[in-house]
Design an enzyme around this catalytic site. Structure first.
Site, short mmCIF file in Angstrom:
data_model
loop_
_atom_site.label_atom_id
_atom_site.label_comp_id
_atom_site.label_asym_id
_atom_site.label_seq_id
_atom_site.Cartn_x
_atom_site.Cartn_y
_atom_site.Cartn_z
N ASP A 1 0.80 -1.22 0.00
CA ASP A 1 0.00 0.00 0.00
C ASP A 1 0.84 1.28 0.00
OD1 ASP A 1 0.71 -0.90 2.62
OD2 ASP A 1 -0.71 0.51 3.50
N GLU B 1 -0.64 -2.00 5.17
CA GLU B 1 0.31 -1.97 6.29
C GLU B 1 0.28 -0.62 6.99
OE1 GLU B 1 3.43 -1.35 8.86
OE2 GLU B 1 3.35 -0.24 6.98
#
Ligand code: NI
Length: 393
Positions: A83, A141
């Site tokens: 991400d 994350e």
């Protein structure tokens, strides 16, 4: 093993250009937590060439793949996060983010490229592998929610890894090198949300209301004694209320106060000790100031703790392929958190820092001018792929 090192080197060197191109493709199209559909599709396309049976949609947008070695042996997990961050990129790079307000300012684009590279290397050398490689491409994350989502979705099942490896690019370290730290390397992170409910009243007649704002102020002040007077001074801990909203107008007694806080520690026991102290103080404030208190507590991530049975084998593997001079002990743990801790809580593992400094560039992760040195991709592939063979039979 020197022959193995030579073969890993040769494959990694050969595919490095392709991996850098993949990183740049991902970098142009950054996606926030749980929105990594384009990135996951790219991963599935590339990984699908090696493992047609891969699983997608694990923990919403995660991808899990498997590469079987020629002989039986342990299952080695490698996890990469995918991400991006809600930061406007200001690097001026030719492959800069095309998405306004979103960028790969933490280098997870490089992490994804590294794991794809490890998959390529291990697949090409699977005849030498006694065991199997399981790959986890993880969403979210940055919000510390993706690892838990994947684990809750059965990512560790069938087969369950015997070891897990994680890594993060690290601009404080010279590119071409990796760093490690025995024991706990990153902090746990807990979040709490508190509401104090009193009773509204005219500001001129405070005795007719119950002031939640004064209670909240007293509570925030009292919390400062948790770390200073309850936690042993040798054990690092942070307690922060970062948000406090109360009241509606200058002349109205505030009926409601809402607070958001976080706790970081380098020891799971300390986190629970702090939680108990905060609950006790909240009860005390509620009783003494006639308020009704409610609190929700969320464990966002456990500590990242290198397993003493795994880390030395990973470090030996990294030294053998990168050279002793390029593998160093980190100066100390970070109070930052990383949700790879959930994987490590379930499976013994190790976490490496991969040097990503660009000489002369004054930057840090999570800043708008961050750029990850491409050399970190090649270094990461070599160290992690070699560690997979080191942990296999
Ligand atoms: Ni990161």
């Amino acid at each position: 093993m020197s022959d193995l090192n030579g073969r890993i080197d040769a494959i990694a060197d050969r595919i490095a250009g392709e991996l850098v191109a993949l990183r740049r493709q991902i970098h142009r199209r950054p996606e926030l937590a749980f929105e990594e559909t384009e990135t996951a599709a790219l991963v599935a396309r590339e990984l699908g060439k090696l493992d047609p049976g891969l699983r997608t949609g694990v923990g919403r947008t995660g991808v899990v793949g498997l590469i079987e070695g020629a002989q039986a042996g342990p299952t080695i997990g490698v996890r990469a996060d995918m991400d991006a961050l809600p930061i406007q990129e200001e690097t001026g790079l030719p492959f800069a983010s095309e998405v306004p307000g979103t960028s790969h300012a933490c280098g997870h684009d490089a992490h994804t490229a590294i794991a794809l590279g490890v998959a390529r290397v291990v697949h090409e050398l699977k005849g030498e592998l006694k065991g199997r490689l399981k790959l986890f491409f993880q969403p979210a994350e940055e919000t510390l929610a993706g690892a838990k989502a994947m684990l809750d979705d059965g990512a560790l099942d069938n087969p369950r890894p015997d070891f897990v490896l994680g890594y993060h690019n690290w601009p404080a370290l010279k590119a071409g090198t990796v760093g490690y730290l025995p024991g706990i390397v990153m902090a746990s992170s807990d979040a709490f949300d508190i509401t104090l409910k009193g009773k509204a009243g005219h500001g001129a007649h405070p005795h007719q209301g119950i002031d939640s704002l004064v209670g909240a102020a007293a509570f925030v002040s009292q919390l400062q004694s948790v770390v200073s007077r309850e936690v042993a001074p040798m054990l690092p801990a942070v307690v922060t209320i970062g948000q406090l909203n109360a009241g509606t107008a200058r002349n109205i007694i505030a009926a409601l106060a809402a607070m958001k806080g976080s706790v970081r520690t380098l020891d799971a026991g300390v986190a629970r000790q702090i939680e108990a102290a905060i609950r006790r103080m909240l009860d005390g404030i509620a009783t003494s100031m006639r308020l009704k208190a409610t609190m929700t507590w969320t464990r966002l991530a456990p500590v990242v703790s290198n397993d003493p049975r795994v880390l030395p084998r990973v470090v030996d593997a990294a030294r053998s392929i990168l050279g002793d001079a390029n593998v160093s002990v980190l100066p100390g743990p970070s109070m930052g958190s990383e949700d790879f801790g959930w994987f490590m809580e379930a499976v013994p593992g190790a976490h490496l820092r991969i040097g990503s400094r660009i000489e002369g560039l004054d930057t840090a992760i999570h800043t708008s001018n961050y750029d990850c040195n491409d050399l970190a991709i090649l270094t990461g592939v070599k160290a992690v792929a070699r560690a997979v063979f080191g942990l296999a039979g």
